[in-house]
Design an enzyme around this catalytic site. Structure first.
Site, PDB file in Angstrom:
ATOM      1  N   SER A 238       0.860  -0.542  -0.198  1.00 21.12           N
ATOM      2  CA  SER A 238       0.412  -0.230   0.088  1.00 21.12           C
ATOM      3  C   SER A 238       0.741   0.646   0.346  1.00 21.12           C
ATOM      4  O   SER A 238       1.905   1.355   0.639  1.00 21.12           O
ATOM      5  CB  SER A 238      -1.161  -0.834   1.026  1.00 21.12           C
ATOM      6  OG  SER A 238      -0.017   0.170   1.981  1.00 21.12           O
TER       7      SER A 238
ATOM      8  N   LYS B 205       0.857  -0.856  15.837  1.00 22.16           N
ATOM      9  CA  LYS B 205      -0.061  -1.386  16.115  1.00 22.16           C
ATOM     10  C   LYS B 205      -0.774  -2.507  15.468  1.00 22.16           C
ATOM     11  O   LYS B 205      -1.996  -3.481  16.260  1.00 22.16           O
ATOM     12  CB  LYS B 205      -1.323  -0.223  16.334  1.00 22.16           C
ATOM     13  CG  LYS B 205      -1.670   0.509  14.555  1.00 22.16           C
ATOM     14  CD  LYS B 205      -2.841   1.097  15.324  1.00 22.16           C
ATOM     15  CE  LYS B 205      -2.929   1.688  13.102  1.00 22.16           C
ATOM     16  NZ  LYS B 205      -3.865   0.485  13.169  1.00 22.16           N
ATOM     17  N   ASP B 206      -0.374  -2.594  14.539  1.00 26.18           N
ATOM     18  CA  ASP B 206      -1.027  -3.839  13.763  1.00 26.18           C
ATOM     19  C   ASP B 206       0.006  -5.444  14.409  1.00 26.18           C
ATOM     20  O   ASP B 206      -0.167  -6.751  14.421  1.00 26.18           O
ATOM     21  CB  ASP B 206      -0.303  -4.168  11.933  1.00 26.18           C
ATOM     22  CG  ASP B 206      -1.995  -2.900  11.466  1.00 26.18           C
ATOM     23  OD1 ASP B 206      -2.175  -2.652  12.329  1.00 26.18           O
ATOM     24  OD2 ASP B 206      -1.054  -2.929  10.583  1.00 26.18           O
TER      25      ASP B 206
ATOM     26  N   THR C 113     -16.144   3.627  10.216  1.00 22.30           N
ATOM     27  CA  THR C 113     -14.631   3.310  10.708  1.00 22.30           C
ATOM     28  C   THR C 113     -14.858   1.922  11.101  1.00 22.30           C
ATOM     29  O   THR C 113     -15.667   1.462  11.239  1.00 22.30           O
ATOM     30  CB  THR C 113     -14.540   4.006  11.904  1.00 22.30           C
ATOM     31  OG1 THR C 113     -13.560   3.304  12.895  1.00 22.30           O
ATOM     32  CG2 THR C 113     -15.356   4.037  12.806  1.00 22.30           C
TER      33      THR C 113
ATOM     34  N   SER D 280     -13.092   0.275  13.891  1.00 20.88           N
ATOM     35  CA  SER D 280     -12.356  -0.078  14.711  1.00 20.88           C
ATOM     36  C   SER D 280     -13.363  -0.366  15.294  1.00 20.88           C
ATOM     37  O   SER D 280     -13.721   1.163  15.806  1.00 20.88           O
ATOM     38  CB  SER D 280     -11.499   1.232  14.647  1.00 20.88           C
ATOM     39  OG  SER D 280     -11.252   1.395  16.199  1.00 20.88           O
TER      40      SER D 280
ATOM     41  N   ARG E 154     -12.617   0.001  18.624  1.00 21.76           N
ATOM     42  CA  ARG E 154     -12.045   1.252  20.016  1.00 21.76           C
ATOM     43  C   ARG E 154     -12.512   2.581  19.208  1.00 21.76           C
ATOM     44  O   ARG E 154     -13.066   3.095  20.260  1.00 21.76           O
ATOM     45  CB  ARG E 154     -10.615   1.393  19.481  1.00 21.76           C
ATOM     46  CG  ARG E 154     -10.398   2.392  20.598  1.00 21.76           C
ATOM     47  CD  ARG E 154      -8.503   2.199  20.426  1.00 21.76           C
ATOM     48  NE  ARG E 154      -8.423   2.129  19.090  1.00 21.76           N
ATOM     49  CZ  ARG E 154      -8.520   3.753  18.587  1.00 21.76           C
ATOM     50  NH1 ARG E 154      -8.900   5.080  18.901  1.00 21.76           N
ATOM     51  NH2 ARG E 154      -7.995   3.421  17.279  1.00 21.76           N
ATOM     52  N   ARG E 155     -12.495   2.640  17.775  1.00 20.38           N
ATOM     53  CA  ARG E 155     -13.241   3.523  17.837  1.00 20.38           C
ATOM     54  C   ARG E 155     -14.619   4.290  17.785  1.00 20.38           C
ATOM     55  O   ARG E 155     -15.403   5.528  18.153  1.00 20.38           O
ATOM     56  CB  ARG E 155     -12.844   4.271  16.499  1.00 20.38           C
ATOM     57  CG  ARG E 155     -11.627   5.004  16.697  1.00 20.38           C
ATOM     58  CD  ARG E 155     -10.666   4.983  14.435  1.00 20.38           C
ATOM     59  NE  ARG E 155      -9.349   5.391  14.644  1.00 20.38           N
ATOM     60  CZ  ARG E 155      -8.198   4.779  13.404  1.00 20.38           C
ATOM     61  NH1 ARG E 155      -9.296   4.026  12.753  1.00 20.38           N
ATOM     62  NH2 ARG E 155      -7.266   5.612  13.662  1.00 20.38           N
TER      63      ARG E 155
ATOM     64  N   ARG F 101     -13.314  -0.360   4.556  1.00 17.01           N
ATOM     65  CA  ARG F 101     -12.673  -0.599   4.145  1.00 17.01           C
ATOM     66  C   ARG F 101     -11.599  -0.144   3.165  1.00 17.01           C
ATOM     67  O   ARG F 101     -11.933   0.842   2.420  1.00 17.01           O
ATOM     68  CB  ARG F 101     -12.753  -2.007   3.848  1.00 17.01           C
ATOM     69  CG  ARG F 101     -13.174  -2.920   5.444  1.00 17.01           C
ATOM     70  CD  ARG F 101     -12.100  -3.074   6.285  1.00 17.01           C
ATOM     71  NE  ARG F 101     -11.064  -3.870   5.544  1.00 17.01           N
ATOM     72  CZ  ARG F 101     -10.418  -4.925   5.306  1.00 17.01           C
ATOM     73  NH1 ARG F 101     -11.367  -5.655   6.291  1.00 17.01           N
ATOM     74  NH2 ARG F 101      -9.417  -5.318   4.871  1.00 17.01           N
ATOM     75  N   GLY F 102      -9.962  -0.313   3.189  1.00 21.21           N
ATOM     76  CA  GLY F 102      -9.063  -0.065   1.822  1.00 21.21           C
ATOM     77  C   GLY F 102      -8.619   0.369   2.297  1.00 21.21           C
ATOM     78  O   GLY F 102      -8.476   0.922   3.254  1.00 21.21           O
TER      79      GLY F 102
ATOM     80  N   VAL G  10      -6.043   4.333   2.304  1.00 23.30           N
ATOM     81  CA  VAL G  10      -6.499   5.453   2.996  1.00 23.30           C
ATOM     82  C   VAL G  10      -6.907   6.170   1.988  1.00 23.30           C
ATOM     83  O   VAL G  10      -7.473   6.568   1.975  1.00 23.30           O
ATOM     84  CB  VAL G  10      -4.983   6.256   3.858  1.00 23.30           C
ATOM     85  CG1 VAL G  10      -4.987   7.691   4.048  1.00 23.30           C
ATOM     86  CG2 VAL G  10      -4.444   5.192   4.916  1.00 23.30           C
TER      87      VAL G  10
ATOM     88  N   THR H  85      -8.250   5.540  -0.614  1.00 16.37           N
ATOM     89  CA  THR H  85      -9.401   4.710  -1.041  1.00 16.37           C
ATOM     90  C   THR H  85     -10.497   4.648  -0.237  1.00 16.37           C
ATOM     91  O   THR H  85     -11.595   5.607  -0.199  1.00 16.37           O
ATOM     92  CB  THR H  85      -9.217   3.107  -0.819  1.00 16.37           C
ATOM     93  OG1 THR H  85      -8.688   2.569  -2.071  1.00 16.37           O
ATOM     94  CG2 THR H  85     -10.811   2.087  -0.847  1.00 16.37           C
ATOM     95  N   ARG H  86      -9.741   5.244   1.318  1.00 20.64           N
ATOM     96  CA  ARG H  86     -11.245   5.482   2.348  1.00 20.64           C
ATOM     97  C   ARG H  86     -11.510   6.900   2.190  1.00 20.64           C
ATOM     98  O   ARG H  86     -12.535   7.211   2.090  1.00 20.64           O
ATOM     99  CB  ARG H  86     -10.426   4.859   3.435  1.00 20.64           C
ATOM    100  CG  ARG H  86     -10.571   3.925   4.288  1.00 20.64           C
ATOM    101  CD  ARG H  86     -10.246   3.664   5.077  1.00 20.64           C
ATOM    102  NE  ARG H  86      -8.840   3.178   5.603  1.00 20.64           N
ATOM    103  CZ  ARG H  86      -7.993   3.208   6.581  1.00 20.64           C
ATOM    104  NH1 ARG H  86      -8.657   3.313   7.305  1.00 20.64           N
ATOM    105  NH2 ARG H  86      -6.512   2.801   6.536  1.00 20.64           N
TER     106      ARG H  86
ATOM    107  N   CYS I 223      -7.892  -7.480  21.013  1.00 23.05           N
ATOM    108  CA  CYS I 223      -8.484  -7.527  19.673  1.00 23.05           C
ATOM    109  C   CYS I 223      -9.765  -7.233  18.991  1.00 23.05           C
ATOM    110  O   CYS I 223     -10.116  -6.829  18.139  1.00 23.05           O
ATOM    111  CB  CYS I 223      -7.241  -7.911  18.386  1.00 23.05           C
ATOM    112  SG  CYS I 223      -8.308 -10.086  17.829  1.00 23.05           S
TER     113      CYS I 223
END
Length: 527
Positions: free
Chosen positions: A12, A80-81, A128, A130, A132-133, A150-151, A153, A155-156, A245
């Site tokens: 990406s 974070k991944d 989103t 996430s 968490r978000r 999805r996608g 950055v 693309t989003r 997760c």
């Protein structure tokens, strides 16, 4: 070191930026390198939520296999991944500097409503993936709906541009690294103290083979040890919560001088209201375990709470406390009254900034319907004052998010140094922010309201006593017969704490931020 280093990366735009960033860092210390692009499982699962992918290796597994197989020497990951434990035979050799962990809220300009918190229109659709978000955003805006996003950055962002969502949430770090144009959106930054980020958000991890000691030693030249220390705490909390997760978990740690400040937000699931904890300490020894223990303990020793402010049922603070079944006594001990109906508008022509210390200052200033020149910028103390300002169609250029007025003044000074600042305030105000800024600004005081104690104060027997202003402290404690009987006391800011001390009471807690989020954190810390 003479060998050329082969860097493994996803394909990406953001991943390649990250790999090239590391490549340039290696070149700066004399290492030659090349980049090999590797496709991962996470790049193929377009219908699965990121909350099911992040932290479980979907974006890292193939990179790690190539490392173990020797076809690459170094893998670059968004930290974070990564799972909290490295596979056998691999280790994290170094971490990057930390890009700003702030979240970006991008809003389609047709769906902006600045009167509301976070400026998304009522019943807006926010993109989103996430958990968490979602949980933290929902706690601030319970009216919004969420859809999977999805996608990569770009693309989003294009999906927002095409109208598939009213707003989307992205990590500021990724957008900043790619240098993307956001001029056709309304953009708001959500501070990591307000929306707590994922552990290690904004940090790159450099992973190598465990036996490659030569490369490990060289990479120490670009290893950010301070970042490694703070995200080590965040990642340890994640590990103690069993990977986290599937759990809406945010952890953010920063170091201020000798102090470590850690914010945690955790919910059992996406329908649960998040419980937030703030801890400040000089020692990190056992700190992650202390955070876990606080969340795991039963909260049954405190039954009641008093707060010197009326609460609406839909306020953040009231909703945050519902899960603990506390008896809440909410009543202000003061009343406010406007003291002027108009002022010389010529004042505003000479002003660069207007700073509000309280919601009352905002309300009584705008009650006079002033004509405000476009050049004027606004500053506020706390998110409560920010929301009151939004009710008048204004978004502040500065929000003081600390309960310590000295810190607020320190953060405000670069914006207002040498400028003319108007302070709409209470009659006989303590002038705390003006005193801190001193002669570095040209200050003008504008008393717009006064406070009067209510006639029937009464004494409360609540387990926790929260005072939201110096005036409320004075109203409660002016009767010398009033004492705190084993009650825990919270003062919303340092000025309120100072007023407590004037009456001889020093054992109190000050929330990090002078707003309902900070109060909720402080109460959870005492439960």
């Amino acid at each position: 070191m003479k060998r050329k280093i082969v860097i493994g990366s996803r394909g990406s735009d953001l991943a390649l930026w990250q790999a090239n960033h590391v490549k340039s860092r290696l070149e700066a210390i004399g290492l030659k390198s090349e980049i090999k692009i590797i496709k991962t499982q996470g790049d193929s699962f377009f219908n699965l939520s990121f909350s099911k992918l992040e932290g479980k290796g979907f974006f890292t597994k193939e990179l790690e296999e190539e490392l173990l197989g020797g076809t690459i020497d170094l893998a670059v990951h968004s930290h974070k991944d990564l799972p909290t434990e490295s596979p056998e035979g691999l280790r994290i050799a170094a971490v990057s500097e930390r890009e700003d962990p702030t979240e970006l809220l991008l809003i389609h300009k047709d769906f902006v409503d600045v009167v509301r918190p976070l400026s998304v229109r009522y019943n807006g659709i926010v993109g989103t993936s996430s958990a968490r978000r979602r949980v933290q955003f929902k706690s601030l805006r319970p009216d919004v709906d969420f859809e999977e996003l999805r996608g990569n950055v770009p693309t989003r962002i294009q999906k927002l541009r095409d109208g598939e969502y009213h707003a989307i949430i992205l990590a500021k770090a990724g957008v900043a690294r790619l240098g993307l144009d956001l001029s056709d959106f309304h953009v708001e930054e959500i501070d990591p103290v307000e929306m707590i980020p994922a552990p290690a958000q904004g940090v790159l991890a450099l992973q190598i083979r465990e036996k490659d000691t030569e490369l490990f030693d060289v990479l120490q030249q670009i290893n950010d040890k301070n970042v490694a220390e703070t995200i080590g705490i965040e990642r340890k909390v994640l590990n103690l919560f069993d990977g986290g997760c599937h759990m809406p978990l945010g952890v953010f740690c920063k170091k201020e001088g000798p102090h470590f400040q850690v914010w945690t937000s955790m919910a059992e699931d996406e329908d649960d209201f998040p419980s937030r904890l703030f801890i400040e300490t000089d020692s990190i020894e056992g700190l992650p375990e202390r955070i876990l223990e606080h969340y795991k303990k039963k909260k049954n020793t405190i039954k009641s709470l008093f707060i010197s402010r009326e609460l609406s049922e839909d306020s953040y603070f009231a909703r945050a406390l519902k899960k603990f079944n506390l008896d809440i006594e909410d009543r202000s001990l003061i009343r406010t009254f406007p003291i002027i109906n108009a002022f010389d508008s010529y004042i505003l022509k000479k002003v660069d900034w207007i700073f509000f210390n309280s919601k009352n200052g905002v309300e009584n200033f705008f009650r006079m319907e002033p004509v405000i020149p476009k050049k004027i910028k606004f500053g506020v103390m706390g998110r409560g004052s920010e929301q009151e300002l939004r009710q008048h169609g204004r978004i502040p250029d500065f929000v003081g998010d600390s309960g310590d007025i000295r810190e607020v003044a320190e953060h405000l000074l670069p914006f207002v140094k040498g400028k003319s600042v108007l302070f709409p305030q209470a009659k006989e105000s303590l002038r705390t922010i003006q005193n801190q800024l001193g002669e570095q600004i040209v200050s003008t005081d504008l008393p717009v309201y006064e406070t009067i104690h209510t006639s029937d104060i009464g004494q409360s027997s609540a387990d926790i006593m929260i005072f939201t202003s110096p005036s409320n402290v004075e109203a409660y404690l002016q009767n010398n017969n009033v004492i705190f009987m084993n009650q825990k006391v919270i003062a919303i800011g340092k000025s309120t704490g100072n007023k407590l001390e004037e009456f001889g009471y020093t054992n109190y807690v000050i929330p990090y931020s002078p707003d309902e989020i900070g109060l909720a954190e402080a109460v959870f810390g005492l439960l």
